[in-house]
Write an enzyme that holds these catalytic residues in place. Structure first.
Site, PDB file in Angstrom:
ATOM      1  N   ASP A  70       8.482  46.683  -6.935  1.00  0.00           N
ATOM      2  CA  ASP A  70       7.048  47.142  -8.145  1.00  0.00           C
ATOM      3  C   ASP A  70       6.118  47.444  -6.990  1.00  0.00           C
ATOM      4  OD1 ASP A  70       7.114  43.848  -7.473  1.00  0.00           O
ATOM      5  OD2 ASP A  70       7.168  44.056  -8.884  1.00  0.00           O
ATOM      6  N   ASP A  94       2.104  45.694  -5.740  1.00  0.00           N
ATOM      7  CA  ASP A  94       1.246  44.813  -5.638  1.00  0.00           C
ATOM      8  C   ASP A  94       0.105  45.113  -5.157  1.00  0.00           C
ATOM      9  OD1 ASP A  94       2.604  43.222  -7.818  1.00  0.00           O
ATOM     10  OD2 ASP A  94       3.303  42.294  -5.820  1.00  0.00           O
ATOM     11  N   ASP A 130       3.768  34.046   2.366  1.00  0.00           N
ATOM     12  CA  ASP A 130       4.814  32.490   2.362  1.00  0.00           C
ATOM     13  C   ASP A 130       5.762  33.170   4.018  1.00  0.00           C
ATOM     14  OD1 ASP A 130       5.771  35.003   1.509  1.00  0.00           O
ATOM     15  OD2 ASP A 130       7.042  34.470   0.314  1.00  0.00           O
TER      16      ASP A 130
HETATM   17  P1  ATP Z   1      10.329  41.297  -4.525  1.00  0.00           P
HETATM   18  O1  ATP Z   1      10.417  42.608  -3.859  1.00  0.00           O
HETATM   19  O2  ATP Z   1      11.403  40.319  -4.786  1.00  0.00           O
HETATM   20  O3  ATP Z   1      10.004  40.971  -5.221  1.00  0.00           O
HETATM   21  P2  ATP Z   1       7.681  39.962  -2.797  1.00  0.00           P
HETATM   22  O4  ATP Z   1       7.943  39.590  -1.382  1.00  0.00           O
HETATM   23  O5  ATP Z   1       7.224  41.486  -3.640  1.00  0.00           O
HETATM   24  O6  ATP Z   1       9.548  41.029  -3.320  1.00  0.00           O
HETATM   25  P3  ATP Z   1       6.861  38.229  -5.024  1.00  0.00           P
HETATM   26  O7  ATP Z   1       7.345  37.117  -5.757  1.00  0.00           O
HETATM   27  O8  ATP Z   1       6.801  39.815  -6.278  1.00  0.00           O
HETATM   28  O9  ATP Z   1       7.377  38.739  -3.905  1.00  0.00           O
HETATM   29  O10 ATP Z   1       5.808  38.286  -4.488  1.00  0.00           O
HETATM   30  C1  ATP Z   1       4.854  38.720  -3.769  1.00  0.00           C
HETATM   31  C2  ATP Z   1       4.273  37.983  -2.524  1.00  0.00           C
HETATM   32  O11 ATP Z   1       3.026  37.033  -2.959  1.00  0.00           O
HETATM   33  C3  ATP Z   1       4.785  38.087  -1.453  1.00  0.00           C
HETATM   34  O12 ATP Z   1       5.151  39.610  -1.159  1.00  0.00           O
HETATM   35  C4  ATP Z   1       4.283  37.433  -0.974  1.00  0.00           C
HETATM   36  O13 ATP Z   1       3.456  37.640  -0.138  1.00  0.00           O
HETATM   37  C5  ATP Z   1       3.199  36.186  -2.091  1.00  0.00           C
HETATM   38  N1  ATP Z   1       4.048  35.120  -2.380  1.00  0.00           N
HETATM   39  C6  ATP Z   1       4.434  35.062  -3.682  1.00  0.00           C
HETATM   40  N2  ATP Z   1       5.949  34.251  -3.818  1.00  0.00           N
HETATM   41  C7  ATP Z   1       5.204  33.214  -2.524  1.00  0.00           C
HETATM   42  C8  ATP Z   1       4.622  31.750  -2.260  1.00  0.00           C
HETATM   43  N3  ATP Z   1       5.402  30.558  -2.703  1.00  0.00           N
HETATM   44  N4  ATP Z   1       4.232  31.704  -1.459  1.00  0.00           N
HETATM   45  C9  ATP Z   1       3.449  32.273  -0.317  1.00  0.00           C
HETATM   46  N5  ATP Z   1       3.029  33.277  -1.012  1.00  0.00           N
HETATM   47  C10 ATP Z   1       3.822  33.646  -2.120  1.00  0.00           C
HETATM   48 MG    MG Z   2       7.304  41.335  -5.503  1.00  0.00          MG
END
Ligand code: ATP
Ligand code: MG
Length: 441
Positions: free
Chosen positions: A64, A66, A142
């Site tokens: 997705d 963001d 993170d």
């Molecule tokens: P995915 O492909 O699994 O969605 P993602 O990196 O987009 O991976 P998300 O959980 O959708 O993961 O989170 C979006 C963003 O928000 C991450 O890329 C990170 O920058 C931030 N983020 C999410 N969870 C945390 C956390 N626990 N601590 C710090 N930053 C976080």
């Molecule tokens: Mg994501």
């Protein structure tokens, strides 16, 4: 970019201009592009951020997109009007609907510990609306590879850590002080393992050393959040590898202590192969776009402790097979949900899957047909196949049931358990049912 006066957040991002990276607008969804453009046209900063940018840079298809912006939620609402819904108790976010897509738009967040009374180490993320600069927003994230921003204004990528270097090297590295970041939010340890498995990345040395030492912090994390995280860990298509890594880093034992105890003290290699077969099976289903249910997943993860506990109840308390299994199932679920809050509808289904297992031994008379018409038959049968694969029951028994279904034809091909998540109301049974009896469990 506004100069940041706060000592700890003063960092120089690297700007990677369009010709030097591979993110093309053609690979960004129409909805995300429209959101970015409309924010920009309204005079706001608008960036794609997080997993979307990371995956595009890696040439993978993002799950997705963001968006991060300096517009406050009510300003986002003004830009998108009725297409925008503000959500979030923990942090106000905007969901913008563009056709069939929903794009999450978040205002840059300030430093987590900038808030008075912040208490790092309680296992919780900061929950209030503290807006900040893009630098602060980046430093809250993170991993370095998750803190890359694609700017719609000039199509450049902003790198606040060493995200591009780490992406190329295939390294997962936390931003900031790893120990502090794990204390602030222990779920980051699970995320590290998840991304390592999903992207085939290495966890950097420092984290490798710290994770086993901080694993216990997960006990402080609310069980509902751990449940959500477990689904991401095991329903992401790399469950088997994730499981092995979780064990390697001593995280699995915190999530599933009863299972770990069985795995550690395996009999004839049986326990490990059962869970592994089950997770491999889950991965296959996901990679073939077949539906999966958390009930089956958790039934697999807990089967060994349930089986052992049932045996103890039989041998030490003289319980009969089925009540022993019932009681053991109840006990293990009660222990599980304290750590990982599996919703009740799934825990009920788990118990049914387990309780049907002894009934596969009964192959006389009308019993097989009766079992086959049970709403959980299909899940229980899939479970039986796994038990056979792992050598817990004879393959002959599983084959008999496979054959039985082929002989009986359509009457037993109901598959309600797997439709539970995806389309709960779609499948109607042909015959009107009696009022469903509440299961004993
Ligand atoms: P995915 O492909 O699994 O969605 P993602 O990196 O987009 O991976 P998300 O959980 O959708 O993961 O989170 C979006 C963003 O928000 C991450 O890329 C990170 O920058 C931030 N983020 C999410 N969870 C945390 C956390 N626990 N601590 C710090 N930053 C976080
Ligand atoms: Mg994501």
């Amino acid at each position: 970019m506004t100069a940041n006066r706060q000592r700890t957040t003063a960092i120089q991002p690297t700007l990677i201009p369009r010709p030097e990276h591979n993110i093309s607008r053609a690979n960004i969804s129409q909805g995300a592009l429209r959101v970015l453009r409309q924010l920009k046209d309204a005079g706001f900063a608008a960036h794609l951020v997080g997993g979307g940018v990371r995956d595009l840079l890696l040439g993978r298809e993002p799950k997705d997109f963001d968006v991060a912006t300096d517009a406050h939620p009510d300003q986002v609402k003004q830009v998108f009007g009725r297409h925008c819904r503000l959500i979030g108790r923990r942090f106000r976010l905007a969901h913008v609907r563009m056709g069939r897509e929903i794009i999450e738009v978040a205002t840059f967040r300030g430093r987590a510990d900038a808030k008075p009374g912040a208490d790092p180490g309680n296992g919780m993320l900061q929950q209030d609306n503290v807006y900040g600069s893009i630098e602060e927003d980046a430093l809250r994230r993170d991993f370095t590879i998750n803190a890359l921003y694609y700017n719609i204004a000039d199509f450049s990528v902003l790198d606040f850590g060493q995200g591009m270097v780490d992406l190329r090297a295939g390294t997962l590295r936390l931003l900031g002080d790893p120990q502090q970041r794990f204390q602030e939010d222990p779920v980051r340890m699970l995320r590290a393992v998840r991304f390592a498995a999903k992207l085939g990345f290495n966890i950097d040395r420092q984290m490798e050393r710290l994770i086993p030492r901080h694993a216990d912090l997960l006990k402080e994390v609310p069980s509902a959040r751990l449940y959500d995280e477990c689904l991401k860990l095991f329903h992401g298509g790399q469950a088997l590898e994730t499981f092995e890594k979780l064990r390697h880093y001593h995280l699995f034992e915190v999530l599933f202590p009863d299972t770990e105890r069985c795995l550690a003290d395996e009999e004839e290699h049986f326990p490990i192969t059962f869970v592994s077969h089950g997770l491999h099976n889950t991965d296959q289903r996901i990679n073939q776009d077949k539906p999966v249910t958390p009930a089956f997943l958790f039934a697999v993860l807990l089967w060994e402790p349930v089986r052992r506990q049932a045996r103890i109840l039989r041998e030490q308390e003289g319980e009969a097979e089925i009540p022993a299994l019932q009681q053991a199932g109840g006990e293990m679920i009660a222990r599980l949900v304290r750590r990982v809050a599996v919703p009740r509808r799934f825990s009920l289904m788990m118990r049914e899957i387990w309780q049907l297992q002894p009934r596969f031994d009964q192959r006389q008379g009308k019993r097989p047909l009766r079992l086959a018409s049970h709403p959980r038959f299909r899940a229980a049968y899939d479970f039986l196949l796994l038990r056979a694969q792992a050598g817990e029951v004879e393959q002959e028994l599983a084959d008999w049931w496979t054959q039985f279904q082929q002989n009986e034809g359509a009457g037993v091909t109901i598959d309600p358990e797997l439709s539970e998540d995806t389309a709960p109301k779609k499948r109607r049974r042909r015959r009107p049912r009696k009022k469903p009896e509440q299961s004993q469990s």
